[in-house]
Design a protein around this motif. Structure first.
Motif, PDB file in Angstrom:
ATOM      1  N   THR A   1      28.417  46.838  51.439  1.00 37.48           N
ATOM      2  CA  THR A   1      28.761  45.761  52.365  1.00 37.48           C
ATOM      3  C   THR A   1      30.006  45.060  51.867  1.00 37.48           C
ATOM      4  OG1 THR A   1      27.376  44.195  51.195  1.00 37.48           O
ATOM      5  CG2 THR A   1      26.367  45.395  53.035  1.00 37.48           C
ATOM      6  N   ALA A   2      30.843  44.684  52.782  1.00 38.06           N
ATOM      7  CA  ALA A   2      32.074  43.988  52.419  1.00 38.06           C
ATOM      8  C   ALA A   2      31.756  42.537  52.089  1.00 38.06           C
ATOM      9  CB  ALA A   2      33.080  44.067  53.559  1.00 38.06           C
ATOM     10  N   SER A   3      32.303  42.069  51.002  1.00 38.95           N
ATOM     11  CA  SER A   3      32.107  40.666  50.647  1.00 38.95           C
ATOM     12  C   SER A   3      33.031  39.813  51.512  1.00 38.95           C
ATOM     13  CB  SER A   3      32.391  40.436  49.161  1.00 38.95           C
ATOM     14  OG  SER A   3      33.733  40.741  48.884  1.00 38.95           O
ATOM     15  N   PRO A   4      32.596  38.621  51.825  1.00 41.39           N
ATOM     16  CA  PRO A   4      33.442  37.773  52.667  1.00 41.39           C
ATOM     17  C   PRO A   4      34.742  37.427  51.944  1.00 41.39           C
ATOM     18  CG  PRO A   4      31.589  36.515  51.817  1.00 41.39           C
ATOM     19  CD  PRO A   4      31.382  37.949  51.414  1.00 41.39           C
ATOM     20  N   SER A   5      35.821  37.427  52.692  1.00 42.07           N
ATOM     21  CA  SER A   5      37.096  37.063  52.086  1.00 42.07           C
ATOM     22  C   SER A   5      37.216  35.541  52.038  1.00 42.07           C
ATOM     23  CB  SER A   5      38.252  37.664  52.883  1.00 42.07           C
ATOM     24  OG  SER A   5      38.245  37.162  54.193  1.00 42.07           O
ATOM     25  N   VAL A   6      37.902  35.065  51.050  1.00 44.22           N
ATOM     26  CA  VAL A   6      38.108  33.625  50.893  1.00 44.22           C
ATOM     27  C   VAL A   6      39.599  33.333  50.881  1.00 44.22           C
ATOM     28  CG1 VAL A   6      35.975  33.298  49.585  1.00 44.22           C
ATOM     29  CG2 VAL A   6      38.098  33.681  48.363  1.00 44.22           C
ATOM     30  N   PHE A   7      39.926  32.099  51.128  1.00 42.91           N
ATOM     31  CA  PHE A   7      41.298  31.645  50.947  1.00 42.91           C
ATOM     32  C   PHE A   7      41.277  30.409  50.079  1.00 42.91           C
ATOM     33  CE2 PHE A   7      39.885  29.589  54.839  1.00 42.91           C
ATOM     34  CZ  PHE A   7      40.354  28.295  54.718  1.00 42.91           C
ATOM     35  N   LEU A   8      42.395  30.145  49.435  1.00 38.41           N
ATOM     36  CA  LEU A   8      42.527  28.998  48.545  1.00 38.41           C
ATOM     37  C   LEU A   8      43.411  27.943  49.183  1.00 38.41           C
ATOM     38  CD1 LEU A   8      43.119  30.768  45.120  1.00 38.41           C
ATOM     39  CD2 LEU A   8      40.991  29.798  45.988  1.00 38.41           C
ATOM     40  N   LEU A   9      43.068  26.711  48.962  1.00 40.51           N
ATOM     41  CA  LEU A   9      43.867  25.564  49.379  1.00 40.51           C
ATOM     42  C   LEU A   9      44.197  24.787  48.119  1.00 40.51           C
ATOM     43  CD1 LEU A   9      45.003  23.555  51.494  1.00 40.51           C
ATOM     44  CD2 LEU A   9      42.731  22.530  51.565  1.00 40.51           C
ATOM     45  N   MET A  10      45.457  24.801  47.732  1.00 37.34           N
ATOM     46  CA  MET A  10      45.895  24.088  46.526  1.00 37.34           C
ATOM     47  C   MET A  10      46.632  22.832  46.955  1.00 37.34           C
ATOM     48  SD  MET A  10      46.985  27.560  44.452  1.00 37.34           S
ATOM     49  CE  MET A  10      48.403  26.840  43.771  1.00 37.34           C
TER      50      MET A  10
END
Length: 183
Positions: free
Chosen positions: A3-12
């Motif tokens: 199963t594909a893991s959920p992708s995340v994004f970063l907010l710096m």
């Protein structure tokens, strides 16, 4: 099949609480905290902080200058619950007690780059003459037990808003964030 893991994004978020204008007050300090949705998690930096006490400048503006740094990184899987910064300003009253001088909140800008935001500040007011007299007599103005309520809508359904006294704004400058383009 994996199963594909959920992708995340970063907010710096990197910036500072620059200054405020409270002409009637002096010797104020500022606290900040972030409010964000359940899919968001801080990964680096400080979620809350407290500044030094500052005095009004001697020029015509009489600005209270903090240049209070903010540096935090969040991760999320979706933009729902985008972070907001909540500012609370405190200072001494005539009896020397620390009392709230203003609350304000603003969303972290949605687009990458340098941003400058002016946050309108307010304080809650007592709703009756008895409460006003009691708060004056006791030297305690009405204030929130948790300043994060300023940025949240939960718990306020069907209630009349409490009276708010508008105040001078605070300048938040040099917001910079790195993340995916949302558009």
């Amino acid at each position: 099949m994996a199963t594909a893991s959920p992708s995340v994004f970063l907010l710096m978020v990197n910036g500072q609480v620059e200054s405020a204008q409270f002409p009637e007050y002096d010797d104020l300090y500022c606290k900040y905290c972030f409010v964000y949705g359940q899919d968001w998690a801080p990964t680096a930096g400080l979620e809350e902080g407290i500044s030094q006490i500052t005095s009004k400048s001697q020029d015509v503006r009489q600005a209270l200058v903090w240049n209070f740094p903010i540096d935090v990184t969040f991760k999320s899987t979706n933009p729902y619950g985008w972070p907001q910064i909540v500012l609370s300003v405190y200072g001494p009253d005539v009896f020397g007690n620390d009392v709230v001088r203003g609350y304000g909140a603003v969303h972290v800008p949605f687009s990458p780059g340098r941003h400058k935001r002016t946050i309108p500040m307010f304080v809650p007011e007592s709703t009756s003459k008895l409460q006003k007299f009691t708060s004056w007599f006791m030297g305690r103005r009405p204030e929130y037990t948790d300043p994060k309520v300023v940025a949240q809508g939960e718990g306020r359904e069907g209630k009349a808003p409490s009276p708010l006294l508008p105040l001078s704004p605070i300048q938040v400058t040099a917001w910079e964030w790195v993340g995916p383009g949302l558009g």
